[in-house]
Motif scaffolding. Structure first.
Motif, PDB file in Angstrom:
ATOM      1  N   SER A  68       0.966  -1.116  -0.084  1.00 59.23           N
ATOM      2  CA  SER A  68      -0.153  -0.222  -0.005  1.00 59.23           C
ATOM      3  C   SER A  68       0.765   1.453   0.014  1.00 59.23           C
ATOM      4  CB  SER A  68      -1.022   0.035   1.316  1.00 59.23           C
ATOM      5  OG  SER A  68      -1.621  -1.190   0.947  1.00 59.23           O
TER       6      SER A  68
ATOM      7  N   SER B 107       1.729   3.408   3.205  1.00 59.65           N
ATOM      8  CA  SER B 107       2.058   2.995   4.551  1.00 59.65           C
ATOM      9  C   SER B 107       2.612   3.762   5.338  1.00 59.65           C
ATOM     10  CB  SER B 107       2.731   1.676   4.144  1.00 59.65           C
ATOM     11  OG  SER B 107       1.875   0.529   3.648  1.00 59.65           O
TER      12      SER B 107
ATOM     13  N   GLU C 170      -0.867   7.276   6.145  1.00 55.14           N
ATOM     14  CA  GLU C 170      -2.049   7.137   5.997  1.00 55.14           C
ATOM     15  C   GLU C 170      -3.010   7.123   7.259  1.00 55.14           C
ATOM     16  OE1 GLU C 170      -5.547   5.518   2.802  1.00 55.14           O
ATOM     17  OE2 GLU C 170      -3.864   4.164   3.442  1.00 55.14           O
TER      18      GLU C 170
ATOM     19  N   ASP D 288      -6.069   6.180   8.087  1.00 54.02           N
ATOM     20  CA  ASP D 288      -6.998   5.351   8.579  1.00 54.02           C
ATOM     21  C   ASP D 288      -6.498   3.877   8.145  1.00 54.02           C
ATOM     22  OD1 ASP D 288      -7.178   5.361   5.718  1.00 54.02           O
ATOM     23  OD2 ASP D 288      -9.210   5.308   5.604  1.00 54.02           O
ATOM     24  N   GLU D 289      -4.960   3.693   7.973  1.00 55.09           N
ATOM     25  CA  GLU D 289      -4.521   2.413   7.788  1.00 55.09           C
ATOM     26  C   GLU D 289      -4.438   1.574   9.222  1.00 55.09           C
ATOM     27  OE1 GLU D 289      -0.238   2.548   6.771  1.00 55.09           O
ATOM     28  OE2 GLU D 289       0.237   3.584   8.455  1.00 55.09           O
ATOM     29  N   TYR D 290      -4.596   0.115   9.111  1.00 51.02           N
ATOM     30  CA  TYR D 290      -4.448  -0.614  10.206  1.00 51.02           C
ATOM     31  C   TYR D 290      -3.157  -0.432  10.943  1.00 51.02           C
ATOM     32  CZ  TYR D 290      -9.199  -2.674   8.908  1.00 51.02           C
ATOM     33  OH  TYR D 290     -10.488  -2.890   8.505  1.00 51.02           O
TER      34      TYR D 290
ATOM     35  N   SER E 242      -0.979  -5.206   1.941  1.00 55.12           N
ATOM     36  CA  SER E 242      -2.121  -4.252   2.118  1.00 55.12           C
ATOM     37  C   SER E 242      -2.288  -3.806   3.393  1.00 55.12           C
ATOM     38  CB  SER E 242      -3.489  -4.531   1.476  1.00 55.12           C
ATOM     39  OG  SER E 242      -4.094  -5.575   2.022  1.00 55.12           O
ATOM     40  N   SER E 243      -2.446  -2.396   3.756  1.00 55.08           N
ATOM     41  CA  SER E 243      -2.700  -2.142   4.940  1.00 55.08           C
ATOM     42  C   SER E 243      -3.831  -1.468   5.422  1.00 55.08           C
ATOM     43  CB  SER E 243      -1.671  -0.635   5.040  1.00 55.08           C
ATOM     44  OG  SER E 243      -2.187   0.304   4.105  1.00 55.08           O
ATOM     45  N   SER E 244      -5.020  -1.871   4.522  1.00 60.85           N
ATOM     46  CA  SER E 244      -6.410  -1.681   4.794  1.00 60.85           C
ATOM     47  C   SER E 244      -7.309  -2.099   3.756  1.00 60.85           C
ATOM     48  CB  SER E 244      -6.506   0.052   4.922  1.00 60.85           C
ATOM     49  OG  SER E 244      -6.646   0.349   3.569  1.00 60.85           O
TER      50      SER E 244
ATOM     51  N   LYS F 195      -8.870  -1.072   1.656  1.00 59.57           N
ATOM     52  CA  LYS F 195      -8.725  -0.521   0.339  1.00 59.57           C
ATOM     53  C   LYS F 195      -8.118  -1.675  -0.688  1.00 59.57           C
ATOM     54  CE  LYS F 195      -8.527   4.090   1.867  1.00 59.57           C
ATOM     55  NZ  LYS F 195      -7.646   5.346   2.037  1.00 59.57           N
TER      56      LYS F 195
ATOM     57  N   ARG G 232      -4.637  -6.425   9.244  1.00 60.72           N
ATOM     58  CA  ARG G 232      -6.161  -6.679  10.360  1.00 60.72           C
ATOM     59  C   ARG G 232      -5.943  -5.427  11.246  1.00 60.72           C
ATOM     60  NH1 ARG G 232      -7.853 -12.230  11.358  1.00 60.72           N
ATOM     61  NH2 ARG G 232      -7.956 -11.409  13.523  1.00 60.72           N
ATOM     62  N   PRO G 233      -7.061  -5.082  11.850  1.00 60.69           N
ATOM     63  CA  PRO G 233      -7.124  -4.261  12.825  1.00 60.69           C
ATOM     64  C   PRO G 233      -6.376  -4.540  14.078  1.00 60.69           C
ATOM     65  CG  PRO G 233      -9.427  -4.496  11.951  1.00 60.69           C
ATOM     66  CD  PRO G 233      -8.479  -5.643  11.541  1.00 60.69           C
TER      67      PRO G 233
END
Length: 523
Positions: free
Chosen positions: A128, A131, A134, A136-138, A170-172, A174, A189-190
């Motif tokens: 992502s 990273s 951002e 809202d990234e996890y 991927s970090s979210s 998206k 994941r969160p």
């Protein structure tokens, strides 16, 4: 984990020079050279008179030092064509043999490796692009993507796999890197862990990945990378290159559940081997602070670091003007922690900027996309690519021109994805609208055409492959998009809203343009 020193690859370069000289002298045929040069991240372009060089940018990250090297190479060798790829690399095109050899060798001095950039090897590890910055990234997955990339370089000279291997993080949700449908994907994941997906891919016979593990601790990811390599070696198709990608193993092994069992068997072998692949990665973020200045605008994204900003730059077709590319590198040279991040949709993000710096970068990148539609994605196209069928870049240029001339408002058309052939380098199956290059017989004459795909979706949890909606002749596509844009604009909705309300509405607009309606010879 052993990390290969980039300088060590220099020992392999004399052979590349020798074979490249033989190819340009006419002593080595095109296919033999392609089979050799892919290992080095280079291919001859269509016609065999120039070469492409693919510069790995691990996780899409282009530091100031790497940016400066590429800019210097562009200036020194008068490179006329640069392409940001959907695998987050930088391709330099139209290179003569001395240029491609020189750039390949000198790139190693600043940590840019081209080895394994083509051929049957682990490719550039994707991540992502925002990273670490951002909001809202996890969590920041980039350190793990970089560690995986270092580890995968150990397999470049190991036992050969059936075909290439693409790994993504991927970090979210998206899911910009398509981690849930790559050969191997790590989806954040969160709770700060990864879900792992395997044996997915685009192109012919596309498949979503099989979820082979949940809640994996980040420091354990290399065990899954090794298991993926072993699984592909054991069950990949070495006989038929057309079916030698990991996604075909789902069928070979009897379905997703059986594939997952086979993968976990290899994972258990790795775990039982005693090999220590635990990572000790220290997650990092910039220590840079804002200076009180601010920036705003459609191409400005506030970062999670107070007072810092990201500027979005999308050169049309992912092809930046070389002069603008070099000027941007010069501009970033004195900006602390500033760097460029490449995205899988050919967008570049310039991160870690104060408000003052962001305004300077905005001014330097004003030649890019001005609307959502203009951020559309295209592979390099058949004018360059040996295996390309259609000139996807030319089609995108014609469509952008037509849409501008028609005054279609921003938002009435989505970002579209264009691939010049079934390989899906333009990721045509993932977009709201996609096109795949081909040929259509009309009155017994082969004419340039593209297959239309609609309603693709890359969001994690809502993944959908675009469905084929028919074939449109190439010269009719700009008119189709203009009519579609006018129809959506008249509804008062954005394209996203319009398509969500009635996913089949696009079929009515496309119907007059679909070849079968005016073709006496359907093929």
């Amino acid at each position: 984990m052993n990390r290969i020193d980039p300088q060590s690859w220099k020992a392999d370069l004399p052979e590349f020079r020798e074979k490249t000289t033989a190819f340009y002298a006419g002593d080595l045929d095109k296919m033999a050279y392609k089979g050799f040069s892919g290992l080095y991240g280079s291919y001859a372009q269509k016609g065999g008179k120039a070469s492409m060089l693919r510069l790995r940018m691990t996780a899409g990250r282009v530091t100031r030092e790497k940016f400066a090297f590429v800019a210097e190479a562009v200036r020194t060798h008068k490179v006329s064509r640069i392409h940001f790829t959907t695998c987050q690399t930088i391709q330099l095109h139209d290179l003569q043999q001395e240029a491609v050899c020189d750039i390949m060798e000198r790139a190693l001095d600043c940590g840019i490796v081209t080895m394994g950039g083509g051929g049957d090897f682990p490719r550039n590890v994707m991540c992502s692009p925002l990273s670490g910055v951002e909001k809202d990234e996890y969590f920041n997955v980039m350190p793990y993507a970089e560690a995986a990339a270092d580890y995968l370089m150990n397999f470049i000279k190991a036992e050969k796999m059936p075909r290439k291997l693409k790994v993504a993080f991927s970090s979210s949700p998206k899911n910009l890197t398509h981690a849930t449908f790559r050969d191997l994907g790590f989806a954040a994941r969160p709770d700060g862990k990864f879900d792992v997906y395997s044996a997915g891919g685009l192109g012919n016979n596309p498949r979503f990945g099989v979820k082979v593990a949940e809640a994996v601790e980040p420091e354990k990811i290399l065990y899954y990378v090794k298991a993926m390599w072993l699984t592909f070696r054991a069950y990949g198709n070495y006989e038929n290159r057309g079916k030698a990608r990991t996604r075909y193993m789902q069928e070979i092994l009897g379905g997703p559940e059986k594939y997952a069992e086979a993968f976990l068997e290899k994972l258990n072998q790795v775990l039982a081997s005693g090999e220590n692949l635990d990572l000790a990665v220290a997650p990092w973020e910039t220590s840079k602070k804002g200076n009180g200045s601010t920036a705003c605008g459609a191409r400005v994204i506030p970062q999670k670091q107070d007072g810092l900003y990201t500027v979005v730059w999308h050169p049309l077709g992912g092809q930046p003007d070389p002069a603008a590319f070099c000027a941007l590198s010069d501009l970033l040279a004195d900006m602390e922690d500033a760097e460029m991040r490449l995205a899988p949709d050919e967008t570049a993000y310039i991160v870690n900027l104060t408000g003052d710096e962001a305004r300077l970068v905005l001014a330097a990148t004003g030649d890019g996309a001005e609307t959502l539609f203009e951020t559309s994605v295209s592979c390099i196209g058949a004018s360059i690519c040996q295996v390309g069928v259609r000139d996807s870049q030319a089609l995108l240029s014609a469509c952008v021109h037509a849409v501008r001339e028609a005054g279609i408002p921003d938002g009435a058309l989505p970002q579209i994805h264009i691939s010049g052939c079934p390989s899906s380098c333009g990721t045509h199956q993932t977009g709201a609208i996609g096109f795949r290059g081909g040929v259509k017989m009309v009155d017994k004459k082969p004419l340039p055409a593209f297959v239309l795909y609609v309603n693709g979706n890359e969001l994690q949890g809502g993944e959908t492959m675009g469905r084929e909606a028919g074939t449109i002749l190439e010269d009719q596509i700009p008119a189709f998009l203009v009519e579609l844009g006018k129809t959506v604009a008249a509804s008062g909705m954005t394209y996203e809203q319009w398509a969500a309300k009635d996913p089949a509405a696009i079929d009515a607009v496309a119907a007059p343009y679909i070849c079968l309606l005016y073709t006496s010879d359907a093929a």
